[in-house]
Design an enzyme around this catalytic site. Structure first.
Site, PDB file in Angstrom:
ATOM      1  N   TYR A 183      26.976  55.905  47.171  1.00  0.00           N
ATOM      2  CA  TYR A 183      27.052  54.476  47.476  1.00  0.00           C
ATOM      3  C   TYR A 183      28.424  53.972  47.895  1.00  0.00           C
ATOM      4  O   TYR A 183      28.548  53.275  48.898  1.00  0.00           O
ATOM      5  CB  TYR A 183      26.586  53.680  46.254  1.00  0.00           C
ATOM      6  CG  TYR A 183      26.742  52.174  46.366  1.00  0.00           C
ATOM      7  CD1 TYR A 183      25.835  51.413  47.097  1.00  0.00           C
ATOM      8  CD2 TYR A 183      27.796  51.509  45.755  1.00  0.00           C
ATOM      9  CE1 TYR A 183      25.967  50.042  47.210  1.00  0.00           C
ATOM     10  CE2 TYR A 183      27.943  50.127  45.862  1.00  0.00           C
ATOM     11  CZ  TYR A 183      27.026  49.397  46.593  1.00  0.00           C
ATOM     12  OH  TYR A 183      27.170  48.036  46.701  1.00  0.00           O
ATOM     13  N   ASN A 210      42.879  52.629  40.640  1.00  0.00           N
ATOM     14  CA  ASN A 210      41.437  52.704  40.820  1.00  0.00           C
ATOM     15  C   ASN A 210      40.869  53.579  39.715  1.00  0.00           C
ATOM     16  O   ASN A 210      41.247  54.740  39.590  1.00  0.00           O
ATOM     17  CB  ASN A 210      41.102  53.299  42.189  1.00  0.00           C
ATOM     18  CG  ASN A 210      39.614  53.593  42.345  1.00  0.00           C
ATOM     19  OD1 ASN A 210      38.776  52.894  41.782  1.00  0.00           O
ATOM     20  ND2 ASN A 210      39.286  54.621  43.108  1.00  0.00           N
ATOM     21  N   GLY A 211      39.985  53.029  38.894  1.00  0.00           N
ATOM     22  CA  GLY A 211      39.380  53.819  37.834  1.00  0.00           C
ATOM     23  C   GLY A 211      39.362  53.074  36.519  1.00  0.00           C
ATOM     24  O   GLY A 211      39.439  51.840  36.473  1.00  0.00           O
ATOM     25  N   GLY A 254      36.042  46.814  46.940  1.00  0.00           N
ATOM     26  CA  GLY A 254      36.327  45.710  46.036  1.00  0.00           C
ATOM     27  C   GLY A 254      36.502  44.414  46.792  1.00  0.00           C
ATOM     28  O   GLY A 254      37.275  44.343  47.744  1.00  0.00           O
ATOM     29  N   CYS A 263      37.871  50.433  42.918  1.00  0.00           N
ATOM     30  CA  CYS A 263      38.834  49.658  43.687  1.00  0.00           C
ATOM     31  C   CYS A 263      39.315  50.494  44.861  1.00  0.00           C
ATOM     32  O   CYS A 263      39.040  51.691  44.955  1.00  0.00           O
ATOM     33  CB  CYS A 263      40.017  49.244  42.820  1.00  0.00           C
ATOM     34  SG  CYS A 263      39.579  48.242  41.376  1.00  0.00           S
TER      35      CYS A 263
END
Length: 502
Positions: free
Chosen positions: A257, A101-102, A28, A2
């Site tokens: 990526y 995020n995670g 996201g 995210c």
């Protein structure tokens, strides 16, 4: 994966939060949300969709205040519905908003304790809500009208003691300020920036430095693993190392990526790392196939361009843009559900026949995860007239689930799991397939000034840096987060029952 952002400004932050989220949209595309504080009140708007679609002018006008946080969601653990868009909010104590995020590896155990002992109510299956309630429960122990930075750091330290996994967090305590912190291994990224204005210094926390650049904030540094950063509403910065860094192991997939090439994470340029990946992969081709018959190098847009261009230069071959990309289709890998990923590939890419007709082409991609996208891209190349289609992955084979926030939960969904490289080549339809070596990828990401010797490479190596990932946990993760599990939940939410479900 995210994108998160938090700003303490000297003026309204709504537009800047919006702009930062648009820059982080690649992290996201499932949902977006912003929460701000104005005169002690919470202002909030969030919904499923892209940032540009979620926020209209009327929503922006309602997001008043000089302090706020934002989030773009990429669905992972239990995040299937619009109600789970972030940031999350609890009204006690003080009113706390949190964007995460995670992924927590002990979320299920924490949820049980929160309900049984902390008497907290959980409204979703999201581990982000669990994390929020852990922090709120610990801050509740302060029991005073006003909290101090020391109180904030004490609560953050308790979060570190209770929560495991990979996470980066921004949280807003209404009337007090914004907190940011990062897991003790530094798996998930978080950067700190500042900007000086005539009215004082403004601070910003974000997942990537590119968000700071876009808003003219200067990158101060990365938030250290195990460190908490608190900016009070008066714009004063407070920091504390809450837990010792065990091993600083940033997620290597950020460089492969996820992150934008113009970002710098843990003092490592994503662009330079991808250049070095291309150099090392080209060297491997020259070792293994010195008499290759490749005519042209063509990248799979967009993230592989940097590596592919470097490969073409070293191999002494033509570099061509052989695919035209529809900019209005989202990133295929982070789409929720295999069926949607499959439908989107041909809508997203169209082959330029002149670059393929009668040629032996080397297609370069950043990685191969499920293999479906790669197979369809190879089909496009053959339909455009390629004589032979070779395929190169700038990353090693993805053979293991990722448990720290990337959507690779089920081993059986990974094309390279349990298969040889030749078998993968046959499945995706390539005449020849070459992967980056793990050691070369790690070497490509290393940089002397970063002082980082190792990375989280768990989806390639099967070695989980937090040390708490068991086969039983991976099995539970697969049951809850696989494409099949999500399909069953969507059917259940619509009042239907999956075929063959118990």
């Amino acid at each position: 994966m995210c994108g998160i952002v938090g700003i303490v400004g000297t003026g309204p932050v709504n537009q800047r939060l919006y702009d930062a989220l648009t820059v982080l949209q690649h992290r996201g595309q499932d949902a977006a949300g912003i929460m701000t504080a104005f005169e002690g009140k919470l202002c909030s708007h969030k919904a499923a969709g892209l940032v540009r679609d979620v926020f209209e002018q009327r929503h922006m006008l309602e997001l008043a205040g000089n302090v706020g946080i934002g989030h773009v969601r990429y669905p992972t653990a239990g995040c299937d519905s619009a109600s789970e868009a972030q940031p999350f909010y609890v009204n006690a104590p003080y009113g706390i908003c949190l964007a995460h995020n995670g992924n927590l590896t002990n979320a299920a155990e924490l949820a049980e304790v929160l309900i049984r002992e902390d008497r907290r109510h959980l409204n979703t299956e999201s581990d982000s809500e669990v994390l929020l309630n852990v922090f709120a429960s610990e801050l509740q122990r302060v029991g005073t009208t006003r909290v101090t930075p020391a109180d904030i750091f004490a609560a953050a330290s308790a979060v570190y003691r209770r929560c495991r996994g990979g996470y980066a967090v921004v949280a807003m305590v209404i009337g007090h300020g914004i907190l940011g912190f990062r897991d003790p291994n530094g798996i998930r990224p978080l950067v700190l920036g500042q900007r000086r204005t005539p009215r004082g210094t403004e601070y910003m926390l974000a997942s990537e430095s590119v968000a700071l650049d876009m808003l003219s904030f200067q990158l101060v540094r990365d938030v250290a693993p195990g460190e908490a950063v608190f900016i009070d509403e008066n714009g004063r910065l407070h920091t504390q190392q809450c837990v010792a860094t065990v091993r600083h192991t940033p997620c290597i997939f950020e460089y492969v990526y996820f992150a934008r090439p113009d970002s710098i994470i843990d003092n490592i340029s994503v662009y330079r790392a991808r250049m070095r990946m291309g150099e090392k992969l080209a060297a491997k081709i020259l070792r293994e196939r010195p008499n290759h018959d490749i005519d042209v190098v063509i990248p799979v847009p967009d993230t592989s361009r940097t590596s592919a261009l470097q490969m073409a230069q070293i191999l002494g071959l033509k570099y061509r843009e052989g695919f035209n990309k529809n900019r209005y289709i989202g990133r295929t890998f982070i789409m929720p559900g295999q069926e949607q990923r499959e439908r989107s590939v041909r809508r997203k890419l169209n082959a330029i026949e002149l670059e393929f007709r009668g040629k032996n082409v080397l297609l370069v991609d950043d990685s191969i995860v499920r293999g479906t996208t790669s197979a369809q891209i190879i089909d496009l190349a053959r339909e455009a007239g390629a004589r032979k289609v070779y395929f190169a992955s700038a990353a090693p084979p993805v053979r293991f689930p990722n448990v720290y926030g990337i959507d690779m939960p089920a081993t059986h969904e990974l094309v390279a799991a349990g298969r040889s490289i030749g078998e993968v080549a046959q499945l995706i339809g390539a005449d020849w397939l070459i992967y980056q070596d793990l050691e070369d990828m790690v070497a490509a990401c290393r940089h002397d000034d970063a002082h980082i010797d190792e990375f989280d490479t768990s989806c390639f190596s099967g070695q989980y840096v937090t040390g708490d990932v068991t086969p039983q946990y991976l099995e539970r993760l697969q049951r809850s987060r696989s494409d099949e599990a999500r399909a069953r939940r969507r059917l259940a939410q619509s009042g239907l029952k999956a075929v063959g479900a118990p």
